[in-house]
Design a protein around this motif. Structure first.
Motif, short mmCIF file in Angstrom:
data_model
loop_
_atom_site.label_atom_id
_atom_site.label_comp_id
_atom_site.label_asym_id
_atom_site.label_seq_id
_atom_site.Cartn_x
_atom_site.Cartn_y
_atom_site.Cartn_z
N MET A 1 77.60 33.72 56.57
CA MET A 1 77.59 35.17 56.68
C MET A 1 77.42 35.80 55.30
SD MET A 1 80.60 37.75 58.03
CE MET A 1 81.54 37.66 56.50
N GLU A 2 76.53 36.78 55.21
CA GLU A 2 76.34 37.49 53.95
C GLU A 2 77.28 38.68 53.89
OE1 GLU A 2 72.88 39.67 51.24
OE2 GLU A 2 72.41 38.94 53.26
N ILE A 3 78.01 38.80 52.81
CA ILE A 3 78.95 39.91 52.64
C ILE A 3 78.22 41.11 52.05
CG2 ILE A 3 81.00 40.67 51.38
CD1 ILE A 3 82.04 37.79 51.61
N LYS A 4 78.25 42.21 52.78
CA LYS A 4 77.58 43.43 52.33
C LYS A 4 78.54 44.61 52.22
CE LYS A 4 73.03 42.22 54.24
NZ LYS A 4 71.95 42.64 55.17
N LYS A 5 79.53 44.67 53.12
CA LYS A 5 80.47 45.80 53.13
C LYS A 5 81.87 45.30 52.76
CE LYS A 5 78.04 48.70 56.47
NZ LYS A 5 77.76 49.76 55.47
N VAL A 6 82.47 45.97 51.81
CA VAL A 6 83.81 45.60 51.34
C VAL A 6 84.74 46.80 51.50
CG1 VAL A 6 85.20 44.81 49.39
CG2 VAL A 6 82.84 43.99 49.66
#
Length: 305
Positions: A1-6
């Motif tokens: 999974m690519e992390i885009k929103k933190v």
């Protein structure tokens, strides 16, 4: 999974430190600080500063609907953890990875009771010398986050996703395959450093050099080593020396959060440190006189507020 929103909850020293780094390297709408309405207004009116620069953060209230975060970071104080757990519910989805940067050795289990342990990675924040006064944070060393799985000896896809994200945004980190021991090591350091600096009303420099304060700190840490044997963690003098080497990198003019709390006449995180040590001391019938003295001294100071 690519992390885009933190999403981050907690605008203390670590929240500002992490958020400032992320906000400079990601689209503004992808780094969200969760804050209730009153805090949101205060932050927007008074601003928040990191090493003299204003931070351009995006604030959202717990009630606002939004897409779940790919990565959720807890940076609140322990006393605010239960409230924070409820406040982040709109940011947690089935694939959200959760990291707790809180001190102590219990926050992951507490968060996991609500959102499931499978969503949580263990993490330890270390090497920071950040000092927050009011709405202004200053630091010389950013330190790093150590991350890893709850089970030793493995590196999960979640860990790999967070590592890839940290690589992308140039965030200092280390993957550890024995996070229980790392958590206990940081706990040992906090028990020694945070409490000693607070009691001696000093700074890191006081415990970086030989003397009574440093002797007290190391004695408190050795009591944790003894307890760790009963808890199956088995810290050693090698671990003690490693964490003393981490301490040596901090700015002598810096000070930990507990000292800052007592100066501001706020209740400290003493239950997480000597409080936890004394509970284990009673459980295993092992004397911990240094931590008992530190605990009594700090509680005495807090009783004068």
């Amino acid at each position: 999974m690519e992390i885009k929103k933190v999403s981050i909850i907690g605008l203390g020293a670590l929240g500002i430190l992490f958020g400032n780094h992320l906000a400079k390297r990601m689209p503004k709408e992808n780094v969200r600080f969760i804050a209730d309405s009153d805090r949101k207004v205060k932050y927007m009116n008074e601003h928040v500063y990191c090493n003299g620069e204003p931070c351009d953060f995006l604030y959202v209230t717990p009630e606002e609907t939004c897409e779940p975060a790919d990565l959720l970071i807890f940076t609140v104080k322990y006393e605010g953890l239960h409230e924070a757990i409820q406040a982040v519910k709109n940011h947690v989805g089935k694939d959200t990875i959760i990291i707790s940067a809180l001190n102590g050795i219990t926050s992951e289990a507490i968060i996991g009771q609500v959102y499931g342990l499978d969503n949580i990675l263990y993490s330890v924040a270390q090497g920071m010398d950040a000092v927050k006064v009011g709405n202004k944070l200053t630091y010389d060393h950013m330190g790093m986050l150590c991350i890893g799985d709850q089970k030793p000896g493995m590196i999960s896809e979640k860990v790999k996703s967070v590592a890839a994200f940290f690589d992308k945004i140039d965030f200092p980190y280390e993957v550890d395959t024995n996070m229980n021991k790392r958590l206990w090591g940081k706990f040992m350091l906090n028990v020694g450093v945070n409490q000693t600096v607070a009691v001696y009303e000093s700074k890191y420099g006081e415990i970086q050099r030989e003397g009574e304060a440093r002797d007290t700190m190391i004695a408190a840490m050795r009591e944790v080593i003894t307890l760790s044997e009963y808890e199956g963690i088995n810290l050693t003098e090698v671990d003690l020396n490693y964490w003393l080497s981490v301490l040596a990198t901090l700015s002598p003019e810096g000070k930990p959060s507990m000292a800052q709390d007592l100066e501001a006449r706020r209740n400290s995180e003493i239950p997480l440190f000597a409080g936890a040590v004394l509970e284990m001391s009673e459980k295993h019938r092992v004397p911990t006189p240094v931590n008992k003295k530190l605990y009594d001294t700090i509680k005495s100071v807090e009783s004068t507020y």
